[in-house]
Structures are given as structure tokens and as C-alpha cells.
Design an enzyme around this catalytic site. Structure first.
Site, PDB file in Angstrom:
ATOM      1  NE  ARG A  68      14.516  -7.866   4.538  1.00  0.00           N
ATOM      2  CZ  ARG A  68      14.593  -7.024   5.545  1.00  0.00           C
ATOM      3  NH1 ARG A  68      14.598  -7.479   6.797  1.00  0.00           N
ATOM      4  NH2 ARG A  68      14.655  -5.729   5.328  1.00  0.00           N
ATOM      5  N   GLY A 115       6.656  -9.931  12.523  1.00  0.00           N
ATOM      6  CA  GLY A 115       6.216  -8.672  13.120  1.00  0.00           C
ATOM      7  C   GLY A 115       4.827  -8.251  12.677  1.00  0.00           C
ATOM      8  CB  CYS A 164       7.014  -7.574   7.541  1.00  0.00           C
ATOM      9  SG  CYS A 164       7.032  -8.878   8.782  1.00  0.00           S
ATOM     10  N   GLY A 165       9.544  -8.579   6.337  1.00  0.00           N
ATOM     11  CA  GLY A 165      10.730  -9.388   6.046  1.00  0.00           C
ATOM     12  C   GLY A 165      10.576 -10.845   6.421  1.00  0.00           C
ATOM     13  CG  HIS A 218      -7.257 -27.777   9.247  1.00  0.00           C
ATOM     14  ND1 HIS A 218      -6.324 -28.718   9.603  1.00  0.00           N
ATOM     15  CD2 HIS A 218      -8.029 -28.365   8.298  1.00  0.00           C
ATOM     16  CE1 HIS A 218      -6.524 -29.833   8.897  1.00  0.00           C
ATOM     17  NE2 HIS A 218      -7.557 -29.622   8.090  1.00  0.00           N
ATOM     18  CG  ASN A 219      -5.635 -22.783  11.461  1.00  0.00           C
ATOM     19  OD1 ASN A 219      -4.711 -23.139  10.747  1.00  0.00           O
ATOM     20  ND2 ASN A 219      -5.914 -23.376  12.600  1.00  0.00           N
ATOM     21  CG  HIS A 259      11.314  -1.256   5.191  1.00  0.00           C
ATOM     22  ND1 HIS A 259      10.780  -1.133   6.459  1.00  0.00           N
ATOM     23  CD2 HIS A 259      12.475  -1.940   5.337  1.00  0.00           C
ATOM     24  CE1 HIS A 259      11.587  -1.703   7.329  1.00  0.00           C
ATOM     25  NE2 HIS A 259      12.624  -2.207   6.677  1.00  0.00           N
ATOM     26  N   GLY A 296       7.726 -11.961   8.189  1.00  0.00           N
ATOM     27  CA  GLY A 296       6.315 -12.230   8.393  1.00  0.00           C
ATOM     28  C   GLY A 296       5.916 -12.152   9.850  1.00  0.00           C
TER      29      GLY A 296
END
Length: 142
Positions: free
Chosen positions: A108, A69, A64-65, A97-98, A8, A67
Site C-alpha cells: 500500500r 504483519g 501485505c499492506g 549485511h543481513n 489480499h 509489510g
């Protein structure tokens, strides 16, 4: 086909980024959430991660808020390398690199202008390979 998912807190910014993808002629598959009502990021992160592992989408964008979770959930999957990025330099490094295959945005903490800059950098940056490939090969648990 690019995957998208959010909870959300990331829903509104995800919709903005999906509109941006459409404006660039890029196709995406939205794994949810589909409203701004309170929900659990794992319900959308897991299906998105599975689709990446199956080769149905690549790369993906997750929000997400903070990042954290959604990134933690995505990274439970063996084939996922989800990177939280809050500026273009981090997005570039995550790709170069990854070999990150999921861009995670902290909805947020960034605005839509920054989110688009980060997304553009992520999509336009290639993996360098070389010594970095050796490191990527060591991530997977055998």
C-alpha cells in the site's frame, strides 16, 4: 525457484511481480493468496517460510499492506530473515549485511515501478559474509 506470498492487500502487486519474474525467465511458486478477497497473511506466510526452510524455494517475496504483519509471521520461523524494504538501498543492505532470504514489500506504500526496482536490487545483491556472518549466526534461538 522463488517463493511468493501475500494477503489480499498485496495480491495485485504480487501478480505484477510474478509477471515480471516470468518476463525474466525466473520460476516461482505462489503460496497464495490467490484472490483479492480479504484473508489472513499468516495462512500464506507459514507455508512459504516452511518451503524456504526445506530448501524448496529461495529466496521469497512477500507482500501485505504495510509489510509488517507478513514479516512478523515469516520471522517466527528460525530459518527466515524477512526484511521489509521500501526502497532499493534497504533491499541492498538487507541482502549484503543481513543475508535476507525474504523480501517483504509494503504494497500500500509503493508503486509497481518502485517494487520492481527493489526486487531487482534484492535479487542482484549478494551477501557479503565476513563480520556479518557472525551476526547472522547469533539470530537463531538455540
Amino acid at each position: 525457484m522463488i517463493g511468493t506470498c501475500s494477503d489480499h492487500a498485496g495480491f495485485e502487486l504480487k501478480r505484477i511481480l510474478e509477471g515480471y519474474l516470468e518476463s525474466k525467465g525466473l520460476e516461482y511458486k505462489d503460496f497464495g493468496s490467490f484472490t483479492a478477497e480479504s484473508c489472513d497473511y499468516a495462512d500464506y506466510a507459514h507455508p512459504c517460510a516452511l518451503a524456504i526452510e526445506k530448501g524448496e524455494v529461495y529466496p521469497a517475496i512477500a507482500l501485505c499492506g504495510s509489510g509488517n504483519g507478513i514479516a512478523m509471521t515469516l520471522n517466527k520461523h528460525q530459518g527466515i530473515r524477512a526484511a521489509i524494504c521500501w526502497n532499493p538501498e534497504l533491499a541492498s543492505l538487507a541482502r549484503r549485511h543481513n543475508d535476507a532470504n525474504v523480501l517483504v514489500l509494503p504494497a500500500r506504500f509503493i508503486d509497481e515501478v518502485m517494487a520492481i526496482k527493489i526486487l531487482d536490487t534484492f535479487l542482484d545483491t549478494a551477501f557479503e559474509g565476513g563480520r556479518h556472518q557472525r551476526r547472522i549466526d547469533k539470530i537463531r534461538i538455540q
